[in-house]
Scaffold this motif. Structure first.
Motif, short mmCIF file in Angstrom:
data_model
loop_
_atom_site.label_atom_id
_atom_site.label_comp_id
_atom_site.label_asym_id
_atom_site.label_seq_id
_atom_site.Cartn_x
_atom_site.Cartn_y
_atom_site.Cartn_z
N THR A 241 0.82 -1.21 0.00
CA THR A 241 0.00 0.00 0.00
C THR A 241 0.86 1.26 0.00
O THR A 241 2.03 1.25 0.37
CB THR A 241 -0.98 0.08 1.20
N SER A 242 0.23 2.36 -0.39
CA SER A 242 0.92 3.66 -0.35
C SER A 242 1.04 4.17 1.07
O SER A 242 1.74 5.16 1.33
CB SER A 242 0.15 4.68 -1.20
N MET A 243 0.34 3.53 2.02
CA MET A 243 0.38 3.95 3.41
C MET A 243 1.81 3.89 3.96
O MET A 243 2.24 4.77 4.72
CB MET A 243 -0.54 3.09 4.26
N LEU A 244 2.55 2.85 3.60
CA LEU A 244 3.92 2.72 4.09
C LEU A 244 4.79 3.85 3.57
O LEU A 244 5.61 4.41 4.30
CB LEU A 244 4.50 1.37 3.67
N THR A 245 4.63 4.18 2.29
CA THR A 245 5.39 5.30 1.72
C THR A 245 5.00 6.60 2.39
O THR A 245 5.86 7.46 2.66
CB THR A 245 5.15 5.39 0.21
N LEU A 246 3.71 6.76 2.67
CA LEU A 246 3.23 7.96 3.36
C LEU A 246 3.88 8.11 4.72
O LEU A 246 4.34 9.20 5.10
CB LEU A 246 1.71 7.90 3.50
N LEU A 247 3.96 7.01 5.48
CA LEU A 247 4.56 7.04 6.82
C LEU A 247 6.06 7.34 6.74
O LEU A 247 6.60 8.09 7.56
CB LEU A 247 4.32 5.72 7.53
N LYS A 248 6.74 6.74 5.77
CA LYS A 248 8.17 6.97 5.62
C LYS A 248 8.45 8.42 5.25
O LYS A 248 9.41 9.03 5.74
CB LYS A 248 8.75 6.05 4.55
N CYS A 249 7.62 8.97 4.37
CA CYS A 249 7.88 10.31 3.86
C CYS A 249 7.49 11.41 4.83
O CYS A 249 8.19 12.42 4.95
CB CYS A 249 7.13 10.52 2.54
N PHE A 250 6.38 11.23 5.54
CA PHE A 250 5.83 12.33 6.33
C PHE A 250 5.60 12.00 7.80
O PHE A 250 5.28 12.89 8.58
CB PHE A 250 4.52 12.81 5.71
N GLY A 251 5.73 10.74 8.21
CA GLY A 251 5.51 10.38 9.60
C GLY A 251 4.04 10.25 9.94
O GLY A 251 3.16 10.43 9.09
N TYR A 252 3.76 9.93 11.21
CA TYR A 252 2.38 9.68 11.64
C TYR A 252 1.50 10.92 11.49
O TYR A 252 0.47 10.88 10.83
CB TYR A 252 2.36 9.19 13.09
N LEU A 253 1.93 12.03 12.11
CA LEU A 253 1.12 13.25 12.05
C LEU A 253 1.20 13.91 10.68
O LEU A 253 0.20 14.42 10.17
CB LEU A 253 1.57 14.23 13.14
N GLY A 254 2.40 13.90 10.10
CA GLY A 254 2.56 14.48 8.77
C GLY A 254 1.70 13.78 7.74
O GLY A 254 1.12 14.41 6.86
N GLY A 255 1.61 12.44 7.87
CA GLY A 255 0.77 11.67 6.95
C GLY A 255 -0.70 12.05 7.06
O GLY A 255 -1.41 12.17 6.06
N ILE A 256 -1.16 12.26 8.30
CA ILE A 256 -2.54 12.67 8.52
C ILE A 256 -2.82 14.02 7.85
O ILE A 256 -3.86 14.22 7.21
CB ILE A 256 -2.84 12.75 10.03
N LEU A 257 -1.88 14.95 8.00
CA LEU A 257 -2.05 16.27 7.39
C LEU A 257 -2.10 16.18 5.86
O LEU A 257 -2.95 16.82 5.22
CB LEU A 257 -0.90 17.19 7.82
N ILE A 258 -1.21 15.39 5.28
CA ILE A 258 -1.18 15.23 3.82
C ILE A 258 -2.50 14.63 3.33
O ILE A 258 -3.06 15.07 2.31
CB ILE A 258 0.00 14.34 3.39
N VAL A 259 -3.01 13.64 4.04
CA VAL A 259 -4.27 13.00 3.65
C VAL A 259 -5.43 14.01 3.72
O VAL A 259 -6.29 14.04 2.84
CB VAL A 259 -4.55 11.78 4.55
N PHE A 260 -5.44 14.83 4.77
CA PHE A 260 -6.48 15.86 4.90
C PHE A 260 -6.43 16.83 3.71
O PHE A 260 -7.47 17.16 3.12
CB PHE A 260 -6.30 16.61 6.21
N LEU A 261 -5.23 17.28 3.37
CA LEU A 261 -5.07 18.20 2.24
C LEU A 261 -5.48 17.54 0.93
O LEU A 261 -6.06 18.19 0.04
CB LEU A 261 -3.63 18.70 2.17
N HIS A 262 -5.19 16.26 0.81
CA HIS A 262 -5.59 15.54 -0.40
C HIS A 262 -7.11 15.44 -0.49
O HIS A 262 -7.69 15.49 -1.58
CB HIS A 262 -4.97 14.14 -0.43
N GLY A 263 -7.78 15.31 0.66
CA GLY A 263 -9.24 15.32 0.66
C GLY A 263 -9.78 16.64 0.16
O GLY A 263 -10.71 16.68 -0.67
#
Length: 486
Positions: A387-409
């Motif tokens: 999944t892209s979730m692993l790449t998301l965590l590696k690139c932006f971390g736990y909180l950073g990933g949440i922020l990126i997902v929110f912006l993508h929404g």
């Protein structure tokens, strides 16, 4: 304040969707192996009911579809992954999907539903010129990839397994490197061919043939699958807006022949590539090479089918389920940063270019080698994506990933609203690529595929360059347009 009739209908649909989604989750978490096939079938029937209550071209529909497919295949019990469920991993995954929904619905405005719509099917002169340039890029790309693999590397399309092995071991020539970029024009050509008025249709279809050629000579499925997803989006748009595209008889013959070749190719590829068992049974092969088994009732059901159908279902259920297992295993064994910034992991092409210049050591190839060295005891890393979730965590971390997902929404809703307001080439391209990006969140970052990555860049360039103006009423009226009701 009382709800309007339209708001009331939307509210009821949302409740129905959430209720059915809850049933799907509940059914699949009930551990009854003897009825796993029944759970699997019922879950897909419920998924169809959900999709009948949503706009099938909306970003949310595409995100819901793929994650439901992954979840149903992984947890219905037809495949028994010998790996414990990591509930914290599933909780974080659920949180990201919820946060995406918050961003997606935050700017929701019901008034947009009542805006009269029109559909521009005639390209401007500038768009036509760009289309011709990109179409020729796709044709040249198809020729280059053929030269690279068949002529220079000595590939044989009659042996797809050996051909696929060659792809991973050969030294890529300049033709192969350029082909991956040039073939991005073929996706653009495909969209224009199927929706818009364009005189030189043969150039467009030859460009698409170039992309199909690249997939066939490389024994790969990703480009073919991406073609399928693009065509699916285009057909859904045409169905929604009752668009009829006039194709010449010759183009229709070539087009249907191409579709037939692709279907036969996928069947042959499924039957011949990566099969490790002597009897050519994919279920046996996956059982031998991965830490999994199949339920008895599902195995009995598959044994009643022709081997080609059984292998196709085995591919479908494995390749659209193992991602969440790999994600769960990696989440359990590895700790990610709270916040991080390393977006280049989403773009391995640029990582490699920086690596050649000595500016970056961390590349996709290096990460994959480390992954294979770990051999997690309970994992399925022998054939896995993750999944892209692993790449998301590696690139932006736990909180950073949440922020990126929110912006993508937020961004996804903006693209969707832009398309509804003004369905033309720029908004269609943006909607298509964004929906496919969302679809691939459950698989692997689609930007790891060079051709599609450059298609994404081209599409968003068109989208942002047009700068859709929501306040300009003239934007809703076009000459040479098909008028449609809201």
């Amino acid at each position: 304040m009382p709800l309007s009739l339209n708001q009331f209908k939307i509210h009821n649909k949302l409740i129905l969707i959430l209720f059915i989604q809850f049933i799907i989750i509940s059914i699949n978490f009930i551990s009854v192996d003897s009825i796993s096939s029944l759970k699997w079938v019922v879950s897909y029937i419920l998924l169809v009911i959900i999709l009948k209550n949503v706009d099938l071209i909306s970003p949310l529909a595409w995100l819901m579809t793929i994650w439901n497919i992954i979840f149903i295949n992984a947890y219905s019990g037809i495949i028994i992954y010998h790996s414990p469920i990591d509930y914290s991993a599933l909780l974080y995954l659920s949180l990201t999907l919820f946060v995406f929904a918050i961003g997606y619905f935050l700017p929701f405005n019901d008034k947009n539903k009542h805006v009269p719509l029109s559909f521009k099917i005639k390209l401007s002169n500038k768009e036509s010129i760009i289309t011709i340039i990109l179409a020729y890029m796709g044709i040249i790309g198809g020729i280059f990839i053929f030269i690279d693999i068949i002529i220079l590397s000595g590939g044989n399309i009659n042996n797809l397994s050996a051909l696929r092995l060659l792809i991973g071991t050969r030294e890529v020539s300049i033709f192969g490197q350029l082909a991956a970029i040039l073939l991005s024009g073929s996706f653009f050509s495909l969209v224009v061919l199927l929706i818009f008025k364009f005189k030189n249709q043969i150039i467009l279809i030859l460009s698409v043939v170039g992309l199909a050629t690249g997939s066939i000579v490389s024994a790969g499925r990703q480009n073919i699958f991406q073609i399928f997803l693009v065509i699916t989006m285009v057909l859904l748009i045409k169905f929604k807006y009752h668009i009829k595209t006039k194709l010449s008889p010759g183009i229709k013959i070539i087009g249907f022949s191409l579709i037939g070749i692709i279907i036969v190719y996928l069947i042959v590829l499924s039957a011949t590539r990566d099969v490790t068992s002597m009897d050519k049974n994919k279920m046996v092969g996956y059982t031998k090479t991965n830490n999994l088994s199949y339920s008895d009732d599902f195995s009995n059901l598959m044994n009643k089918l022709p081997i080609e159908a059984s292998n196709f279902i085995a591919d479908f259920t494995f390749y659209f389920s193992e991602e969440i297992i790999v994600y769960s295993d990696a989440y359990r064994y590895k700790t990610y940063p709270i916040i991080n910034i390393d977006f280049l992991q989403f773009f391995p092409f640029f990582e490699r270019q920086l690596h050649k210049l000595g500016l970056r050591k961390n590349t996709l190839e290096l990460r994959m080698n480390k992954l294979w060295e770990k051999h997690y005891e309970t994992s399925v890393f022998n054939s896995a994506w993750g999944t892209s979730m692993l790449t998301l965590l590696k690139c932006f971390g736990y909180l950073g990933g949440i922020l990126i997902v929110f912006l993508h929404g937020l961004f996804s809703r903006y693209i969707y609203s832009s398309f509804l307001r003004k369905p033309e080439l720029s908004t269609i391209l943006a909607l298509i690529v964004n929906n496919i990006i969302l679809f691939y969140t459950a698989i692997t970052p689609v930007t790891q595929e060079i051709s599609f990555m450059f298609f994404v860049f081209i599409s968003f360039y068109f989208f942002f360059r047009k700068k859709v103006n929501f306040g300009n009423k003239e934007d809703q009226l076009y000459k040479d347009s098909i008028q449609i009701s809201s």
